[in-house]
Design a protein around this motif. Structure first.
Motif, PDB file in Angstrom:
ATOM      1  N   LYS A  44       0.816  -1.153  -0.114  1.00  0.00           N
ATOM      2  CA  LYS A  44      -0.069   0.084   0.023  1.00  0.00           C
ATOM      3  C   LYS A  44       0.848   1.364   0.009  1.00  0.00           C
ATOM      4  O   LYS A  44       1.590   1.508   0.964  1.00  0.00           O
ATOM      5  N   PRO A  45       0.830   1.924  -1.381  1.00  0.00           N
ATOM      6  CA  PRO A  45       1.631   3.281  -1.185  1.00  0.00           C
ATOM      7  C   PRO A  45       1.280   4.191  -0.139  1.00  0.00           C
ATOM      8  O   PRO A  45       0.364   4.300   0.070  1.00  0.00           O
ATOM      9  N   ASP A  46       2.347   4.944   0.611  1.00  0.00           N
ATOM     10  CA  ASP A  46       1.776   5.828   1.439  1.00  0.00           C
ATOM     11  C   ASP A  46       1.417   7.024   0.656  1.00  0.00           C
ATOM     12  O   ASP A  46       0.668   7.984   1.191  1.00  0.00           O
ATOM     13  N   LEU A  47       1.771   7.280  -0.575  1.00  0.00           N
ATOM     14  CA  LEU A  47       1.670   8.362  -1.367  1.00  0.00           C
ATOM     15  C   LEU A  47       1.859   7.832  -2.905  1.00  0.00           C
ATOM     16  O   LEU A  47       2.687   7.021  -3.238  1.00  0.00           O
ATOM     17  N   ALA A  48       0.639   7.986  -3.618  1.00  0.00           N
ATOM     18  CA  ALA A  48       0.634   7.909  -5.274  1.00  0.00           C
ATOM     19  C   ALA A  48       0.709   9.202  -5.656  1.00  0.00           C
ATOM     20  O   ALA A  48      -0.257  10.172  -5.473  1.00  0.00           O
ATOM     21  N   VAL A  49       1.498   9.548  -6.999  1.00  0.00           N
ATOM     22  CA  VAL A  49       1.651  10.971  -7.557  1.00  0.00           C
ATOM     23  C   VAL A  49       1.888  10.790  -8.782  1.00  0.00           C
ATOM     24  O   VAL A  49       2.441   9.789  -9.604  1.00  0.00           O
ATOM     25  N   GLY A  50       1.402  11.529  -9.738  1.00  0.00           N
ATOM     26  CA  GLY A  50       1.455  11.461 -11.119  1.00  0.00           C
ATOM     27  C   GLY A  50       0.084  11.925 -11.985  1.00  0.00           C
ATOM     28  O   GLY A  50      -0.973  12.284 -11.354  1.00  0.00           O
ATOM     29  N   ASP A  51       0.376  11.786 -13.445  1.00  0.00           N
ATOM     30  CA  ASP A  51      -0.792  12.265 -14.207  1.00  0.00           C
ATOM     31  C   ASP A  51      -1.590  10.774 -14.597  1.00  0.00           C
ATOM     32  O   ASP A  51      -2.469  10.911 -15.035  1.00  0.00           O
ATOM     33  N   ALA A  86       7.626  12.966  -7.673  1.00  0.00           N
ATOM     34  CA  ALA A  86       7.682  12.069  -6.460  1.00  0.00           C
ATOM     35  C   ALA A  86       8.917  12.603  -5.654  1.00  0.00           C
ATOM     36  O   ALA A  86       9.056  12.350  -4.475  1.00  0.00           O
ATOM     37  N   LEU A  87      10.076  12.777  -6.269  1.00  0.00           N
ATOM     38  CA  LEU A  87      11.182  13.277  -5.761  1.00  0.00           C
ATOM     39  C   LEU A  87      11.038  14.530  -4.920  1.00  0.00           C
ATOM     40  O   LEU A  87      11.733  14.649  -3.753  1.00  0.00           O
ATOM     41  N   ASP A  88      10.503  15.176  -5.214  1.00  0.00           N
ATOM     42  CA  ASP A  88      10.131  16.482  -4.398  1.00  0.00           C
ATOM     43  C   ASP A  88       9.474  16.283  -3.167  1.00  0.00           C
ATOM     44  O   ASP A  88      10.002  16.750  -2.091  1.00  0.00           O
ATOM     45  N   LEU A  89       8.422  15.393  -3.337  1.00  0.00           N
ATOM     46  CA  LEU A  89       7.578  15.094  -2.138  1.00  0.00           C
ATOM     47  C   LEU A  89       8.417  14.207  -1.257  1.00  0.00           C
ATOM     48  O   LEU A  89       8.316  14.090   0.060  1.00  0.00           O
ATOM     49  N   ALA A  90       9.666  13.371  -1.742  1.00  0.00           N
ATOM     50  CA  ALA A  90      10.154  12.316  -1.018  1.00  0.00           C
ATOM     51  C   ALA A  90      11.377  13.585  -0.223  1.00  0.00           C
ATOM     52  O   ALA A  90      11.289  13.061   0.973  1.00  0.00           O
ATOM     53  N   ILE A  91      11.816  14.495  -0.690  1.00  0.00           N
ATOM     54  CA  ILE A  91      12.659  15.138   0.198  1.00  0.00           C
ATOM     55  C   ILE A  91      11.956  16.042   1.318  1.00  0.00           C
ATOM     56  O   ILE A  91      12.403  16.235   2.030  1.00  0.00           O
ATOM     57  N   LYS A  92      10.784  16.106   1.151  1.00  0.00           N
ATOM     58  CA  LYS A  92       9.876  16.935   1.965  1.00  0.00           C
ATOM     59  C   LYS A  92       9.839  15.973   3.186  1.00  0.00           C
ATOM     60  O   LYS A  92       9.543  16.773   4.504  1.00  0.00           O
ATOM     61  N   GLU A  93       9.788  14.742   3.140  1.00  0.00           N
ATOM     62  CA  GLU A  93       9.626  13.811   4.134  1.00  0.00           C
ATOM     63  C   GLU A  93      11.057  13.905   5.032  1.00  0.00           C
ATOM     64  O   GLU A  93      11.308  13.199   6.129  1.00  0.00           O
ATOM     65  N   GLN A  94      12.152  14.475   4.559  1.00  0.00           N
ATOM     66  CA  GLN A  94      13.397  14.534   5.331  1.00  0.00           C
ATOM     67  C   GLN A  94      14.086  13.214   5.829  1.00  0.00           C
ATOM     68  O   GLN A  94      14.231  13.114   6.520  1.00  0.00           O
ATOM     69  N   PRO A  95      14.277  12.404   4.825  1.00  0.00           N
ATOM     70  CA  PRO A  95      14.563  11.086   5.320  1.00  0.00           C
ATOM     71  C   PRO A  95      16.380  11.020   5.174  1.00  0.00           C
ATOM     72  O   PRO A  95      16.752  12.149   4.818  1.00  0.00           O
ATOM     73  N   ASP A  96      16.682   9.969   5.737  1.00  0.00           N
ATOM     74  CA  ASP A  96      18.129   9.764   5.585  1.00  0.00           C
ATOM     75  C   ASP A  96      18.538   9.413   4.044  1.00  0.00           C
ATOM     76  O   ASP A  96      19.793   9.753   3.722  1.00  0.00           O
ATOM     77  N   ILE A  97      17.775   8.518   3.476  1.00  0.00           N
ATOM     78  CA  ILE A  97      18.126   8.105   2.281  1.00  0.00           C
ATOM     79  C   ILE A  97      16.888   7.915   1.198  1.00  0.00           C
ATOM     80  O   ILE A  97      15.822   7.492   1.702  1.00  0.00           O
ATOM     81  N   ILE A  98      16.954   8.262   0.171  1.00  0.00           N
ATOM     82  CA  ILE A  98      16.065   7.840  -1.094  1.00  0.00           C
ATOM     83  C   ILE A  98      16.225   6.927  -1.988  1.00  0.00           C
ATOM     84  O   ILE A  98      17.487   7.211  -2.660  1.00  0.00           O
ATOM     85  N   LEU A  99      15.599   5.998  -2.109  1.00  0.00           N
ATOM     86  CA  LEU A  99      16.002   4.848  -3.221  1.00  0.00           C
ATOM     87  C   LEU A  99      15.026   4.878  -4.301  1.00  0.00           C
ATOM     88  O   LEU A  99      13.796   4.940  -3.940  1.00  0.00           O
ATOM     89  N   LEU A 100      15.452   5.033  -5.685  1.00  0.00           N
ATOM     90  CA  LEU A 100      14.738   5.222  -6.538  1.00  0.00           C
ATOM     91  C   LEU A 100      14.673   3.787  -7.514  1.00  0.00           C
ATOM     92  O   LEU A 100      15.912   3.439  -7.875  1.00  0.00           O
TER      93      LEU A 100
END
Length: 213
Positions: A44-51, A86-100
């Motif tokens: 279950k995605p915490d967040l789904a984003v896109g067109d 999605a990346l902009d929203l990930a940065i707002k979460e202020q994580p230690d790491i983002i995995l694409l």
């Protein structure tokens, strides 16, 4: 303390092996078809984003009902790709790491853009990695530990006109205060000599690619 991680699944090349990367504490973002991929594999995605222009109306309904939150946008009147949103929203979460994941594929323009986006993450002092079926990529402008992840090769590519003060320890072909310039292949196809190696950089941005044939 466990690292706070955000995992982004985008709409490029997607494979079930990526699901092995998911930890229970991870924040999951599905970008466009990546959200459907997660849902169809019982996540279950915490967040789904896109067109969501790459999936059918029926599949979009699956995404709406199967995601904790959905942000959709007009496929024409937008300036950013789904992955960048999605990346902009990930940065707002202020994580230690983002995995694409799911950010490479047949569209070379999207692949190159997604690799370059790692610089934006680094500017926020967040580690970033890009994973596909044959490669694990990271970006550094300072120092990183390269772990043995089962890949045969480790290659270094400048992401700025030149990268200076490159020192490698724990590699078959060590470097000491070396300089790499764009267009040179000196950093291609190195190998770890043990379970990990260290790369330090004094100036510029260096792309580190662990890969298999």
């Amino acid at each position: 303390m466990e690292q706070k991680r955000v995992l982004i699944f985008s709409g490029g090349d997607l494979h079930k092996q990526y699901l092995k990367e998911i930890r229970p504490s991870d924040f999951l973002i599905g970008a466009d078809r990546g959200a459907l991929f997660l849902i169809e594999n019982n996540y279950k995605p915490d967040l789904a984003v896109g067109d969501f222009d790459s999936i059918s109306p029926a599949d979009l309904q699956k995404v709406r009902s199967g995601s904790k939150q959905l942000i959709d946008c007009d496929p024409i009147d937008k300036d950013l790709t789904d992955t960048e949103l999605a990346l902009d929203l990930a940065i707002k979460e202020q994580p230690d790491i983002i995995l694409l994941m799911g950010v490479t594929g047949s569209r070379l323009d999207h692949t190159l853009a997604n690799i370059q986006m790692m610089n934006r993450v680094l500017q926020h002092h967040i580690s970033c990695a890009l994973l596909d079926r044959n490669n694990y990529m990271t970006l550094t402008g300072s120092s990183i530990e390269v772990q043995d992840r089962g890949y045969k090769y480790v290659s270094l590519l400048p992401m700025t006109p030149e990268v200076t003060g490159i020192t490698l320890t724990g590699f078959q072909y060590p470097l000491d205060n070396a300089t790499l310039k764009m267009g040179e292949s000196l950093g291609i196809s190195n190998q770890l000599t043990g379970s990990q190696g260290t790369i330090t950089v004094e100036g510029g941005l260096l792309l580190v690619i662990q890969s298999n044939d």
